[in-house]
Design a protein around this motif. Structure first.
Motif, PDB file in Angstrom:
ATOM      1  N   ILE A   1      11.120   3.381   6.816  1.00 50.92           N
ATOM      2  CA  ILE A   1      11.624   3.787   8.125  1.00 50.92           C
ATOM      3  C   ILE A   1      11.152   5.191   8.485  1.00 50.92           C
ATOM      4  N   THR A   2      11.320   6.142   7.562  1.00 48.80           N
ATOM      5  CA  THR A   2      10.992   7.527   7.877  1.00 48.80           C
ATOM      6  C   THR A   2       9.492   7.746   8.036  1.00 48.80           C
ATOM      7  N   VAL A   3       8.680   7.090   7.210  1.00 45.34           N
ATOM      8  CA  VAL A   3       7.230   7.264   7.329  1.00 45.34           C
ATOM      9  C   VAL A   3       6.728   6.665   8.646  1.00 45.34           C
ATOM     10  N   ALA A   4       7.260   5.505   9.027  1.00 48.17           N
ATOM     11  CA  ALA A   4       6.855   4.899  10.289  1.00 48.17           C
ATOM     12  C   ALA A   4       7.190   5.821  11.463  1.00 48.17           C
ATOM     13  N   TYR A   5       8.385   6.396  11.443  1.00 50.47           N
ATOM     14  CA  TYR A   5       8.786   7.311  12.509  1.00 50.47           C
ATOM     15  C   TYR A   5       7.946   8.588  12.452  1.00 50.47           C
ATOM     16  N   GLY A   6       7.695   9.089  11.234  1.00 49.15           N
ATOM     17  CA  GLY A   6       6.904  10.299  11.093  1.00 49.15           C
ATOM     18  C   GLY A   6       5.493  10.140  11.614  1.00 49.15           C
ATOM     19  N   LEU A   7       4.863   8.984  11.354  1.00 48.65           N
ATOM     20  CA  LEU A   7       3.520   8.728  11.882  1.00 48.65           C
ATOM     21  C   LEU A   7       3.548   8.612  13.405  1.00 48.65           C
ATOM     22  N   ARG A   8       4.638   8.083  13.940  1.00 53.61           N
ATOM     23  CA  ARG A   8       4.774   8.020  15.392  1.00 53.61           C
ATOM     24  C   ARG A   8       4.787   9.431  15.974  1.00 53.61           C
ATOM     25  N   VAL A   9       5.488  10.340  15.312  1.00 56.22           N
ATOM     26  CA  VAL A   9       5.542  11.725  15.779  1.00 56.22           C
ATOM     27  C   VAL A   9       4.173  12.386  15.698  1.00 56.22           C
ATOM     28  N   LEU A  10       3.444  12.104  14.624  1.00 60.52           N
ATOM     29  CA  LEU A  10       2.151  12.748  14.414  1.00 60.52           C
ATOM     30  C   LEU A  10       1.057  12.189  15.314  1.00 60.52           C
ATOM     31  N   LEU A  11       1.127  10.900  15.627  1.00 59.41           N
ATOM     32  CA  LEU A  11       0.026  10.243  16.342  1.00 59.41           C
ATOM     33  C   LEU A  11       0.298   9.987  17.816  1.00 59.41           C
ATOM     34  N   TRP A  12       1.571   9.952  18.207  1.00 58.09           N
ATOM     35  CA  TRP A  12       1.894   9.682  19.614  1.00 58.09           C
ATOM     36  C   TRP A  12       2.678  10.846  20.203  1.00 58.09           C
ATOM     37  N   SER A  13       2.449  11.119  21.464  1.00 57.68           N
ATOM     38  CA  SER A  13       3.209  12.146  22.164  1.00 57.68           C
ATOM     39  C   SER A  13       4.579  11.594  22.529  1.00 57.68           C
ATOM     40  N   ARG A  14       5.466  12.479  22.981  1.00 53.54           N
ATOM     41  CA  ARG A  14       6.833  12.040  23.279  1.00 53.54           C
ATOM     42  C   ARG A  14       6.928  11.157  24.521  1.00 53.54           C
ATOM     43  N   ASP A  15       5.848  11.118  25.329  1.00 54.55           N
ATOM     44  CA  ASP A  15       5.865  10.212  26.477  1.00 54.55           C
ATOM     45  C   ASP A  15       5.248   8.858  26.149  1.00 54.55           C
ATOM     46  N   GLY A  16       4.934   8.627  24.860  1.00 50.90           N
ATOM     47  CA  GLY A  16       4.467   7.314  24.422  1.00 50.90           C
ATOM     48  C   GLY A  16       2.968   7.118  24.417  1.00 50.90           C
ATOM     49  N   HIS A  17       2.190   8.165  24.704  1.00 48.95           N
ATOM     50  CA  HIS A  17       0.743   8.048  24.731  1.00 48.95           C
ATOM     51  C   HIS A  17       0.143   8.522  23.400  1.00 48.95           C
TER      52      HIS A  17
ATOM     53  N   THR B   1       0.845  12.187   4.754  1.00 51.71           N
ATOM     54  CA  THR B   1       1.894  11.188   4.952  1.00 51.71           C
ATOM     55  C   THR B   1       1.453   9.818   4.449  1.00 51.71           C
ATOM     56  N   ILE B   2       0.247   9.416   4.800  1.00 51.46           N
ATOM     57  CA  ILE B   2      -0.273   8.110   4.353  1.00 51.46           C
ATOM     58  C   ILE B   2      -0.439   8.081   2.839  1.00 51.46           C
ATOM     59  N   ALA B   3      -0.925   9.190   2.270  1.00 54.72           N
ATOM     60  CA  ALA B   3      -1.111   9.255   0.821  1.00 54.72           C
ATOM     61  C   ALA B   3       0.229   9.141   0.088  1.00 54.72           C
ATOM     62  N   MET B   4       1.237   9.872   0.575  1.00 54.16           N
ATOM     63  CA  MET B   4       2.553   9.813  -0.067  1.00 54.16           C
ATOM     64  C   MET B   4       3.169   8.426   0.055  1.00 54.16           C
ATOM     65  N   PHE B   5       2.974   7.783   1.205  1.00 53.40           N
ATOM     66  CA  PHE B   5       3.485   6.428   1.367  1.00 53.40           C
ATOM     67  C   PHE B   5       2.774   5.456   0.423  1.00 53.40           C
ATOM     68  N   THR B   6       1.468   5.629   0.261  1.00 52.53           N
ATOM     69  CA  THR B   6       0.704   4.760  -0.647  1.00 52.53           C
ATOM     70  C   THR B   6       1.189   4.905  -2.076  1.00 52.53           C
ATOM     71  N   ILE B   7       1.427   6.139  -2.502  1.00 49.28           N
ATOM     72  CA  ILE B   7       1.901   6.374  -3.865  1.00 49.28           C
ATOM     73  C   ILE B   7       3.304   5.812  -4.059  1.00 49.28           C
ATOM     74  N   ALA B   8       4.164   5.984  -3.065  1.00 52.32           N
ATOM     75  CA  ALA B   8       5.520   5.431  -3.152  1.00 52.32           C
ATOM     76  C   ALA B   8       5.478   3.905  -3.258  1.00 52.32           C
ATOM     77  N   THR B   9       4.561   3.278  -2.517  1.00 50.99           N
ATOM     78  CA  THR B   9       4.411   1.824  -2.581  1.00 50.99           C
ATOM     79  C   THR B   9       3.884   1.392  -3.941  1.00 50.99           C
ATOM     80  N   LEU B  10       2.894   2.124  -4.460  1.00 48.44           N
ATOM     81  CA  LEU B  10       2.345   1.819  -5.783  1.00 48.44           C
ATOM     82  C   LEU B  10       3.407   1.957  -6.859  1.00 48.44           C
ATOM     83  N   GLU B  11       4.238   2.989  -6.746  1.00 51.70           N
ATOM     84  CA  GLU B  11       5.306   3.187  -7.724  1.00 51.70           C
ATOM     85  C   GLU B  11       6.290   2.024  -7.696  1.00 51.70           C
ATOM     86  N   MET B  12       6.580   1.533  -6.513  1.00 55.08           N
ATOM     87  CA  MET B  12       7.468   0.372  -6.378  1.00 55.08           C
ATOM     88  C   MET B  12       6.848  -0.857  -7.042  1.00 55.08           C
ATOM     89  N   ALA B  13       5.558  -1.079  -6.799  1.00 56.67           N
ATOM     90  CA  ALA B  13       4.867  -2.233  -7.381  1.00 56.67           C
ATOM     91  C   ALA B  13       4.800  -2.126  -8.899  1.00 56.67           C
TER      92      ALA B  13
END
Length: 344
Positions: free
Chosen positions: A28-44, A59-71
């Motif tokens: 949830i937090t990574v998805a929202y964080g990427l939205r903040v980093l890649l999209w402006s507040r008006d949705g563009h 952010t992507i690297a940390m998410f990848t490592i967290a996923t690998l740790e889960m696996a």
């Protein structure tokens, strides 16, 4: 609770359960964080020039490592409880400290802390106007903890015995890693907070008409403290269970790998929400009518100019605060502190 009362097979099952809960938060937090980093507040979608690619990559690297740790946690439990048929059962499988899954667990922890702590050093570097002298000590601590971590990985991979993380050859280096991590995170968080408060005090001293700015920067400080405490407390708990030789350390260590991306992206989310709130509520309130004195035509023009100046001053202050918060949330140029504090 001793290790004998909390055997390693039970500890690994609990660790997998704890990871599942935290990994849901990571999604949830990574998805929202990427939205903040890649999209402006008006949705563009932001242009490439306005995207902080360092933060996106981290952010992507940390998410990848967290996923690998889960696996890896799932794979290890399947190996121990389903596929392993050797002596000792599941406990024998988990106790093989040089098993590739155990080694990869440790490597994931080291890489995740390397990225998370590196971002904290980078933030300090940017906030202090890219003055490398400010971050020399944190950077050295960061590199030292990483070096000790990779020594742990090497020793663990070459032991080939039945042991836990409390094996005598590992203890000095793991202790060093955790001590250096706590020192580095405490120092960088303190430096960030000190810089923000210094800027706030400097601007407030020069702009007596400033409205609401102190509250905005106080919010930034609170966000940094809360997110820093989330990570620091998890490391402290891991350190405590490790020193106690308690098998609960496996679950806590796995949670730390998940907490790092959570605490990092929470900063982006909270800052973005703060900016959105200020945009809708504070900035409109900075519009002021000129001050006039009926019946005194000689003073009318002077006071009108004074009113306009006050309005511009308030608006500029509000924009500066929002700009600071926006840059902490991922602007490609970082915090341009020299534009906020003329004393820098």
């Amino acid at each position: 609770m001793s290790s004998s009362s909390f055997p390693i097979d039970a500890a690994q099952l609990v660790a997998l359960y704890m990871q599942c809960i935290c990994y849901g938060m990571v999604l949830i937090t990574v998805a929202y964080g990427l939205r903040v980093l890649l999209w402006s507040r008006d949705g563009h979608l932001k242009s490439r020039a306005h995207i902080n690619w360092i933060l996106v990559g981290a952010t992507i690297a940390m998410f990848t490592i967290a996923t690998l740790e889960m696996a890896l946690g799932l794979q290890h439990n399947l190996d121990a409880f389903i596929y392993y048929t050797g002596p000792g059962g599941a406990i024998g499988e988990f106790s093989d400290i040089s098993n590739w899954v155990n080694v990869m667990h440790t490597a994931d922890y080291i890489v995740q802390t390397f990225i998370g702590d590196g971002i904290m050093v980078y933030k300090c570097y940017v906030v202090y106007n890219r003055n490398w002298k400010i971050v020399v000590v944190p950077a050295l601590l960061w590199l030292a903890e990483t070096a000790c971590g990779w020594v742990v990985v090497y020793i663990e991979a070459t032991l080939h015995i039945a042991a836990t993380l409390n094996e005598a050859r590992l203890v000095p280096f793991i202790t060093s890693v955790l001590s250096l991590t706590l020192a580095m995170t405490t120092m960088t968080t303190g430096l960030l907070i000190y810089r923000i408060l210094s800027i706030n005090a400097g601007v407030a001293a020069q702009d007596v008409t400033r409205v609401g700015g102190s509250l905005k920067l106080t919010r930034v400080v609170r966000i940094l403290i809360e997110s820093g405490l989330l990570y620091t407390i998890s490391v402290v708990v891991f350190f405590g269970t490790f020193l106690a030789s308690n098998n609960a350390q496996y679950g806590v260590a796995d949670v730390v790998v998940q907490v790092i991306p959570i605490s990092f992206t929470l900063i982006l989310i909270r800052i973005d929400q703060g900016i959105a709130e200020e945009t809708s509520t504070v900035q409109p309130s900075t519009l002021r009518k000129p001050i006039t004195f009926p019946g005194r035509s000689g003073m009318s023009g002077s006071n009108t100019s004074s009113g306009i100046a006050m309005s511009r001053s308030n608006n500029s202050s509000s924009q500066n605060d929002t700009y600071m918060m926006d840059n902490l949330g991922g602007d490609c140029d970082g915090w341009k502190v020299d534009q906020l504090d003329p004393m820098v």
